[in-house]
Motif scaffolding. Structure first.
Motif, mmCIF file in Angstrom:
data_model
loop_
_atom_site.group_PDB
_atom_site.id
_atom_site.type_symbol
_atom_site.label_atom_id
_atom_site.label_comp_id
_atom_site.label_asym_id
_atom_site.label_seq_id
_atom_site.Cartn_x
_atom_site.Cartn_y
_atom_site.Cartn_z
ATOM 1 N N GLU A 1 0.827 -1.208 0.000
ATOM 2 C CA GLU A 1 0.000 0.000 0.000
ATOM 3 C C GLU A 1 0.860 1.257 0.000
ATOM 4 O O GLU A 1 1.875 1.329 0.700
ATOM 5 N N VAL A 2 0.445 2.244 -0.780
ATOM 6 C CA VAL A 2 1.138 3.522 -0.826
ATOM 7 C C VAL A 2 0.840 4.296 0.457
ATOM 8 O O VAL A 2 -0.324 4.543 0.783
ATOM 9 N N ALA A 3 1.899 4.669 1.170
ATOM 10 C CA ALA A 3 1.754 5.390 2.439
ATOM 11 C C ALA A 3 2.006 6.885 2.289
ATOM 12 O O ALA A 3 1.609 7.680 3.145
ATOM 13 N N GLY A 4 2.693 7.279 1.215
ATOM 14 C CA GLY A 4 3.000 8.686 1.007
ATOM 15 C C GLY A 4 3.519 8.922 -0.393
ATOM 16 O O GLY A 4 4.019 8.007 -1.045
ATOM 17 N N VAL A 5 3.368 10.152 -0.873
ATOM 18 C CA VAL A 5 3.829 10.535 -2.207
ATOM 19 C C VAL A 5 4.659 11.799 -2.107
ATOM 20 O O VAL A 5 4.247 12.768 -1.472
ATOM 21 N N VAL B 1 7.155 7.397 -4.537
ATOM 22 C CA VAL B 1 6.121 7.069 -3.555
ATOM 23 C C VAL B 1 6.704 6.144 -2.499
ATOM 24 O O VAL B 1 7.603 5.345 -2.774
ATOM 25 N N PHE B 2 6.195 6.274 -1.280
ATOM 26 C CA PHE B 2 6.644 5.443 -0.167
ATOM 27 C C PHE B 2 5.622 4.353 0.097
ATOM 28 O O PHE B 2 4.410 4.606 0.156
ATOM 29 N N LEU B 3 6.115 3.122 0.264
ATOM 30 C CA LEU B 3 5.261 1.957 0.421
ATOM 31 C C LEU B 3 5.392 1.364 1.811
ATOM 32 O O LEU B 3 6.494 1.292 2.377
ATOM 33 N N ASN B 4 4.279 0.926 2.348
ATOM 34 C CA ASN B 4 4.268 0.267 3.653
ATOM 35 C C ASN B 4 4.634 -1.198 3.464
ATOM 36 O O ASN B 4 3.909 -1.945 2.807
ATOM 37 N N ILE B 5 5.750 -1.616 4.039
ATOM 38 C CA ILE B 5 6.163 -3.024 3.933
ATOM 39 C C ILE B 5 5.940 -3.775 5.238
ATOM 40 O O ILE B 5 6.387 -4.906 5.392
ATOM 41 N N GLY B 6 5.252 -3.125 6.196
ATOM 42 C CA GLY B 6 4.924 -3.815 7.435
ATOM 43 C C GLY B 6 5.806 -3.467 8.624
ATOM 44 O O GLY B 6 5.570 -3.947 9.729
ATOM 45 N N ARG C 1 2.974 12.254 -14.181
ATOM 46 C CA ARG C 1 2.691 12.186 -12.748
ATOM 47 C C ARG C 1 1.204 12.172 -12.434
ATOM 48 O O ARG C 1 0.804 11.845 -11.309
ATOM 49 N N SER C 2 0.367 12.510 -13.408
ATOM 50 C CA SER C 2 -1.072 12.480 -13.168
ATOM 51 C C SER C 2 -1.578 11.051 -12.978
ATOM 52 O O SER C 2 -2.670 10.843 -12.433
ATOM 53 N N ILE C 3 -0.799 10.057 -13.425
ATOM 54 C CA ILE C 3 -1.225 8.667 -13.248
ATOM 55 C C ILE C 3 -0.413 7.951 -12.173
ATOM 56 O O ILE C 3 -0.494 6.732 -12.039
ATOM 57 N N TRP C 4 0.361 8.713 -11.382
ATOM 58 C CA TRP C 4 1.046 8.120 -10.238
ATOM 59 C C TRP C 4 0.011 7.626 -9.228
ATOM 60 O O TRP C 4 -1.087 8.183 -9.112
ATOM 61 N N PRO C 5 0.360 6.598 -8.463
ATOM 62 C CA PRO C 5 -0.550 6.143 -7.407
ATOM 63 C C PRO C 5 -0.689 7.181 -6.307
ATOM 64 O O PRO C 5 0.185 8.031 -6.114
ATOM 65 N N GLN C 6 -1.788 7.096 -5.589
ATOM 66 C CA GLN C 6 -2.044 7.961 -4.441
ATOM 67 C C GLN C 6 -2.050 7.123 -3.171
ATOM 68 O O GLN C 6 -2.024 5.890 -3.222
ATOM 69 N N VAL C 7 -2.068 7.804 -2.038
ATOM 70 C CA VAL C 7 -2.098 7.111 -0.752
ATOM 71 C C VAL C 7 -3.297 6.158 -0.708
ATOM 72 O O VAL C 7 -4.421 6.531 -1.061
ATOM 73 N N GLY C 8 -3.034 4.914 -0.320
ATOM 74 C CA GLY C 8 -4.083 3.900 -0.268
ATOM 75 C C GLY C 8 -4.109 2.975 -1.463
ATOM 76 O O GLY C 8 -4.681 1.879 -1.383
ATOM 77 N N ASP C 9 -3.521 3.395 -2.588
ATOM 78 C CA ASP C 9 -3.411 2.521 -3.751
ATOM 79 C C ASP C 9 -2.401 1.413 -3.462
ATOM 80 O O ASP C 9 -1.610 1.508 -2.514
ATOM 81 N N GLN D 1 -4.608 1.990 -8.622
ATOM 82 C CA GLN D 1 -5.973 2.326 -8.226
ATOM 83 C C GLN D 1 -6.839 1.072 -8.111
ATOM 84 O O GLN D 1 -6.776 0.172 -8.924
ATOM 85 N N ARG D 2 -7.654 1.030 -7.071
ATOM 86 C CA ARG D 2 -8.575 -0.089 -6.861
ATOM 87 C C ARG D 2 -9.917 0.270 -7.492
ATOM 88 O O ARG D 2 -10.485 1.322 -7.206
#
Length: 286
Positions: free
Chosen positions: A79-83, A89-94, A110-118, A195-196
């Motif tokens: 999950e993306v934790a920050g941009v 982007v920063f990812l949560n690895i647990g 950059r308009s198609i970069w993931p957002q927090v929660g993706d 994106q989900r």
């Protein structure tokens, strides 16, 4: 024991305890620090402890007893934790520290970069300086874990994440491990990586992959569009200065519909004898 390399899970011995935590050691007498906030155990000297090695916020090799979702030999949906557009982007690895997926591994747009929660399907890698980064899985790695979809999925709604784009649209990986293709004409909004989406299966291919859509089935879309026009007429004393000859841009601006969708909805309403048109516009029938 393994060498103390970032990104690895290793079993180490407790060499000594300090006020801030524990000094751990491997067979080669290499040391790494385990801060007391990175373990819930009360460790004693010479005991064994399983840890994950990472770099702390000051760039020092550190250990944690919290096991991550992935290591150097595995891949997972993270999950993306920050941009930060400057970095990536920063990812949560647990673990407590999120891991960077470099902007070099993301689309130029950059308009198609993931957002927090993706979520992105990623592993771990190190650069030439030994720093730990997230690493996006290749298309082949993603598709390796996919399975063929059954024919019974047609017209069903499923959920998945966008994992790549191509010239025609977007590829999604569903929660049930199916590969789905969303053509750009079947999207009703701008999409982004990770994106989900809830998608409707329109076709099951012979190879078990899916064609999907974000749009409602035509009969539902016609009903929604016609209700939109009826509501507009009711709010405007039963008249509007629009008919099926009106300017497409004006229709889009006022109703958010394409001219084709507007004409289909108007045709439905006139067939049902709810609306009549004239050169001046359209009105509700008494």
């Amino acid at each position: 024991m393994n060498a103390l390399e970032v990104g690895n899970i290793v079993n180490l011995s407790v060499a000594r305890k300090t006020d801030l935590g524990y000094v751990l050691m491997n067979a080669q007498r290499e040391e790494v620090f385990l801060h007391k906030t990175e373990t819930e155990e009360d460790l004693v000297e010479n005991s064994k402890v399983k840890v994950f090695l990472y770099h702390d916020h000051e760039g020092r090799l550190a250990a944690t007893t919290t096991m991550p979702f992935i290591d150097m030999n595995s891949i997972a949906w993270l999950e993306v934790a920050g941009v930060q557009t400057r970095l990536g982007v920063f990812l949560n690895i647990g673990i407590k520290k999120d891991i960077l997926l470099s902007k070099d591994d993301l689309p130029d747009d950059r308009s198609i970069w993931p957002q927090v929660g993706d979520k992105l399907y990623c592993g771990l890698r190190t650069d030439k300086k030994g720093r730990l980064f997230a690493d996006r899985a290749s298309n082949e790695e993603t598709e390796t874990i996919a399975k063929p979809a059954p024919e019974t999925l047609r017209n069903q709604y499923i959920v998945g994440h966008v994992y790549r784009f191509n010239e025609q649209g977007a590829m999604l990986f569903t929660d049930d491990h199916y590969i789905a293709f969303l053509h750009r004409d079947e999207a009703d909004r701008a999409l982004r990586l990770g994106q989900r989406l809830q998608i409707r299966v329109t076709f099951v291919r012979e190879d078990g992959r899916l064609n999907v859509s974000l749009k409602a089935p035509k009969e539902i879309a016609y009903e929604e569009d016609s209700q939109l026009i009826l509501s507009y007429l009711e709010k405007n004393d039963g008249f509007m200065p629009f008919n099926d000859k009106s300017n497409p841009n004006e229709i889009k601006r006022e109703f958010g519909l394409s001219k084709a969708a507007f004409k289909r909805a108007m045709g439905k309403l006139m067939k049902e004898k709810k609306v009549e048109q004239s050169t001046e516009g359209s009105k509700l029938k008494a």
